[in-house]
Motif scaffolding. Sequence first.
Motif, short mmCIF file in Angstrom:
data_model
loop_
_atom_site.label_atom_id
_atom_site.label_comp_id
_atom_site.label_asym_id
_atom_site.label_seq_id
_atom_site.Cartn_x
_atom_site.Cartn_y
_atom_site.Cartn_z
N ALA A 1 0.82 -1.08 -0.15
CA ALA A 1 0.07 -0.02 -0.04
C ALA A 1 0.96 1.24 -0.11
N GLY A 2 1.61 1.19 0.84
CA GLY A 2 2.68 2.39 0.98
C GLY A 2 3.43 2.75 -0.26
N LEU A 3 4.09 1.66 -0.70
CA LEU A 3 4.90 1.85 -2.00
C LEU A 3 4.14 2.25 -3.26
N ILE B 1 7.79 6.20 5.72
CA ILE B 1 8.23 6.10 6.89
C ILE B 1 8.20 4.62 7.22
N GLU B 2 9.36 3.92 7.56
CA GLU B 2 9.17 2.24 7.69
C GLU B 2 10.07 1.97 9.00
N ARG B 3 9.20 0.95 9.92
CA ARG B 3 10.02 0.63 11.17
C ARG B 3 10.92 -0.43 10.86
N ASP B 4 11.00 -1.46 9.74
CA ASP B 4 11.92 -2.28 9.61
C ASP B 4 13.23 -1.80 8.83
N ALA B 5 14.18 -2.66 8.72
CA ALA B 5 15.30 -2.16 8.02
C ALA B 5 15.21 -2.27 6.45
N GLY C 1 6.93 -6.42 5.25
CA GLY C 1 5.63 -6.26 5.69
C GLY C 1 4.97 -7.65 5.43
N SER C 2 3.48 -7.62 5.65
CA SER C 2 2.77 -8.85 5.04
C SER C 2 2.82 -9.24 3.85
N THR C 3 3.31 -7.98 3.13
CA THR C 3 3.23 -8.35 1.50
C THR C 3 4.18 -9.32 1.11
N GLU D 1 13.99 2.09 9.50
CA GLU D 1 14.34 1.68 10.98
C GLU D 1 13.66 3.10 11.95
N SER D 2 12.54 3.43 11.39
CA SER D 2 12.09 4.59 11.99
C SER D 2 10.41 4.45 12.26
N LYS D 3 10.23 4.21 13.38
CA LYS D 3 8.64 3.93 13.79
C LYS D 3 7.85 5.13 14.07
N GLY E 1 5.20 -6.63 12.76
CA GLY E 1 5.28 -5.18 12.87
C GLY E 1 3.86 -4.59 12.78
N ASN E 2 2.94 -5.34 12.42
CA ASN E 2 1.31 -4.83 12.02
C ASN E 2 0.73 -4.79 13.67
N GLN E 3 1.09 -3.85 14.04
CA GLN E 3 0.52 -3.62 15.76
C GLN E 3 -0.41 -2.74 15.99
N PHE F 1 -3.85 -14.41 9.23
CA PHE F 1 -2.94 -13.89 8.37
C PHE F 1 -3.00 -12.60 8.34
N HIS F 2 -4.12 -11.92 8.43
CA HIS F 2 -4.34 -10.35 8.13
C HIS F 2 -5.48 -9.82 8.67
N THR F 3 -5.34 -8.84 9.25
CA THR F 3 -6.97 -8.45 9.69
C THR F 3 -7.74 -7.38 8.68
N ALA G 1 -5.83 6.50 4.35
CA ALA G 1 -5.41 4.95 4.56
C ALA G 1 -5.84 4.05 3.47
N ALA G 2 -5.04 3.00 3.44
CA ALA G 2 -4.99 1.92 2.47
C ALA G 2 -4.50 0.70 3.05
N GLY G 3 -4.82 -0.27 2.47
CA GLY G 3 -4.19 -1.60 2.64
C GLY G 3 -4.82 -2.15 4.04
N GLY G 4 -4.00 -2.75 4.82
CA GLY G 4 -4.54 -3.33 6.01
C GLY G 4 -4.84 -2.10 7.15
C1 FAD Z 1 1.21 -15.61 4.60
C2 FAD Z 1 0.29 -14.71 3.85
C3 FAD Z 1 -0.17 -14.74 2.57
C4 FAD Z 1 -0.86 -13.81 1.85
N1 FAD Z 1 -1.23 -13.96 0.35
C5 FAD Z 1 -2.05 -13.46 -0.10
C6 FAD Z 1 -2.00 -13.22 -1.51
O1 FAD Z 1 -1.48 -14.06 -2.24
N2 FAD Z 1 -2.97 -12.19 -2.24
C7 FAD Z 1 -3.45 -11.24 -1.48
O2 FAD Z 1 -4.06 -10.47 -1.95
N3 FAD Z 1 -3.17 -11.19 0.11
C8 FAD Z 1 -2.33 -11.86 0.72
N4 FAD Z 1 -2.12 -11.76 1.90
C9 FAD Z 1 -2.54 -10.47 2.51
C10 FAD Z 1 -1.65 -9.49 2.15
O3 FAD Z 1 -0.38 -10.05 2.23
C11 FAD Z 1 -1.94 -8.14 2.71
O4 FAD Z 1 -3.33 -7.88 2.72
C12 FAD Z 1 -1.09 -6.71 2.02
O5 FAD Z 1 0.20 -7.37 2.00
C13 FAD Z 1 -1.25 -5.66 3.14
O6 FAD Z 1 -0.42 -4.61 2.67
P1 FAD Z 1 0.05 -3.36 3.32
O7 FAD Z 1 0.89 -2.58 2.63
O8 FAD Z 1 -1.39 -2.65 3.97
O9 FAD Z 1 0.39 -3.92 4.72
P2 FAD Z 1 2.07 -4.36 4.95
O10 FAD Z 1 2.76 -5.14 3.77
O11 FAD Z 1 1.95 -5.64 6.20
O12 FAD Z 1 3.16 -3.40 5.39
C14 FAD Z 1 2.77 -2.49 6.49
C15 FAD Z 1 4.30 -1.90 6.65
O13 FAD Z 1 4.03 -0.78 7.88
C16 FAD Z 1 5.14 -0.93 8.75
N5 FAD Z 1 4.67 -0.41 9.82
C17 FAD Z 1 3.68 -0.73 10.66
N6 FAD Z 1 3.49 0.23 11.67
C18 FAD Z 1 4.57 0.99 11.61
C19 FAD Z 1 4.89 2.27 12.34
N7 FAD Z 1 4.18 2.63 13.25
N8 FAD Z 1 5.77 3.18 11.73
C20 FAD Z 1 6.55 2.87 10.51
N9 FAD Z 1 6.13 1.78 9.86
C21 FAD Z 1 5.30 0.58 10.43
C22 FAD Z 1 5.31 -2.53 8.83
O14 FAD Z 1 6.52 -2.62 9.27
C23 FAD Z 1 5.03 -2.90 7.39
O15 FAD Z 1 6.36 -2.99 6.60
C24 FAD Z 1 -1.30 -12.80 2.51
C25 FAD Z 1 -0.79 -12.43 3.92
C26 FAD Z 1 -0.03 -13.55 4.58
C27 FAD Z 1 0.22 -13.08 5.84
#
Ligand code: FAD
Length: 466
Positions: free
Chosen positions: A26-28, A44-48, A52-54, A165-167, A230-232, A397-399, A424-427
Amino acid sequence: MCVVYTEIDQKFDARAPLLIVGSGAAGLCAALAAKEIGVDAVVIERDAAPSGSTALSAGLIPAAGTRFQRAKGIDDNPQLFASDIQRKAKGQNDEKIVGAVTRGAASLVEWLADRYGFPFDVVDNFNYPGHSAMRMHGLPTRTGRELIDRLRAAAEQSDIIILIESKVEQLFAETNGCILGVELVRNNGRREKIGCDALILACSGYGGKPDLVRELIPEMAGALYFGHPGNQGDAVRWGRALGAELAHLGAYQGHGSVATPHNILITWAVIMQGGIQVNTQGRRFCDESRGYSEQAAEVLRQPGGVAWNVFDDRIAAVARQFEDFRAAEHSGAVLSAHTTEQLAALMRVPIDAFKAELDEVEGLKAKRAQDRFGRKFAPEQKCVAPFCAVKVTGALFHTQGGLAINDVGRVKRKEGTFFSNLFAAGGAAAGVSGKTSAGYLSGNGLLTATVLGRLAGQAASVQITR
Ligand SMILES: Cc1cc2nc3c(=O)[nH]c(=O)nc-3n(C[C@H](O)[C@H](O)[C@H](O)COP(=O)(O)OP(=O)(O)OC[C@H]3O[C@@H](n4cnc5c(N)ncnc54)[C@H](O)[C@@H]3O)c2cc1C
């Protein structure tokens, strides 16, 4: 304090027009979309590194009406896709958001392919439950690691700054909810305040926060969490403090097929191709073909919270396109035997009950008939020796609940108006998976992360440049 209400002249250490919290899909996607409109986002990303779940996903993005589908003669369109999503979620989703993501998905996949060189193709040797057409677009390795690495490379080539590495811990806002900036803490403990014109929360859901899971999804309290630690739940925390509307907080993507004790995802292709699940008593317990998400809780309700996936060599060959499945085979998670009796012995399940189930299912396949749970079988799903089995458990897996948004990711207040510069977008946002685990249609996770990430990046940037 997670939100500090302050005056517009609050002092910041630095400024960026657009701040994005989280560098998952979502962020990228948001940052790339912003860059194309001429807005330099800081992510801004907390990890190195972006992960993410991505990175943990199979990286499959559902999209309807793409040229990749046309090349393979697959007839599909966004309306059909939207009706599949709504059917699975029993119509519980906002129609406008479903319309936006289903209309935007084909252009998203083609955008990543054409502009950034992502070598997508359509998975065309099995279909996921609930999809009326083959529409899962994946990269060669079929991994989310490849997806996130390609997104990071695209961001780097576009000179997008990712502060690693910035939370982010706090938001600064005016009393009217207009976001002024954030405070982050670096790995070395240093704190910095960065001001912004608009903020996109792309920091995903709350699966990594056990007390939020207990509160919001009690049926998965204590279950294996298979997403990113890191999805807290920061978006929910900030949303609550800001008076944002939160929606569908009990919804989640579960999975009823994680090899145990190996903790490796076993693709649901093994079921959709004609495999079944039995419990430790050798008995089937439900219609496995409804979907893998609701199957997580079903498996956890079985003795020991485990089940066995049972399939054959033909199905294993289809599953081998997934790196995870190959890893499961390599680690010894996939048992194989020449007869059902030998397989039952390896699985340590009662032979008679197990054999009776297999015989019944194979009989139903031959007759293209339906079982006692309502699952329909077909002759093409026939299984023959040698047979395979994998012991699996159910996992979270994912909320799928989160901040209520509109069709471009703008965050809604409880009273129905929208925040002026918060997206907001994604998770981080409520998805299109209805109110429970049963509403999750395969691919809903990356669909909303990528498409709404892109739409939020565009909307925030248009507002900034106006
Ligand atoms: C095992 C598994 C398999 C899956 N397979 C699929 C699939 O094939 N197809 C599909 O559609 N979905 C799948 N999903 C779900 C999908 O991965 C997620 O819905 C999607 O990756 C969410 O993307 P996102 O960018 O919202 O979150 P993420 O990819 O989780 O990225 C969130 C980022 O925010 C960072 N972050 C969090 N809090 C902070 C903070 N306070 N400060 C700075 N950084 C922060 C985290 O470190 C993380 O890098 C799967 C999930 C899992 C766990």
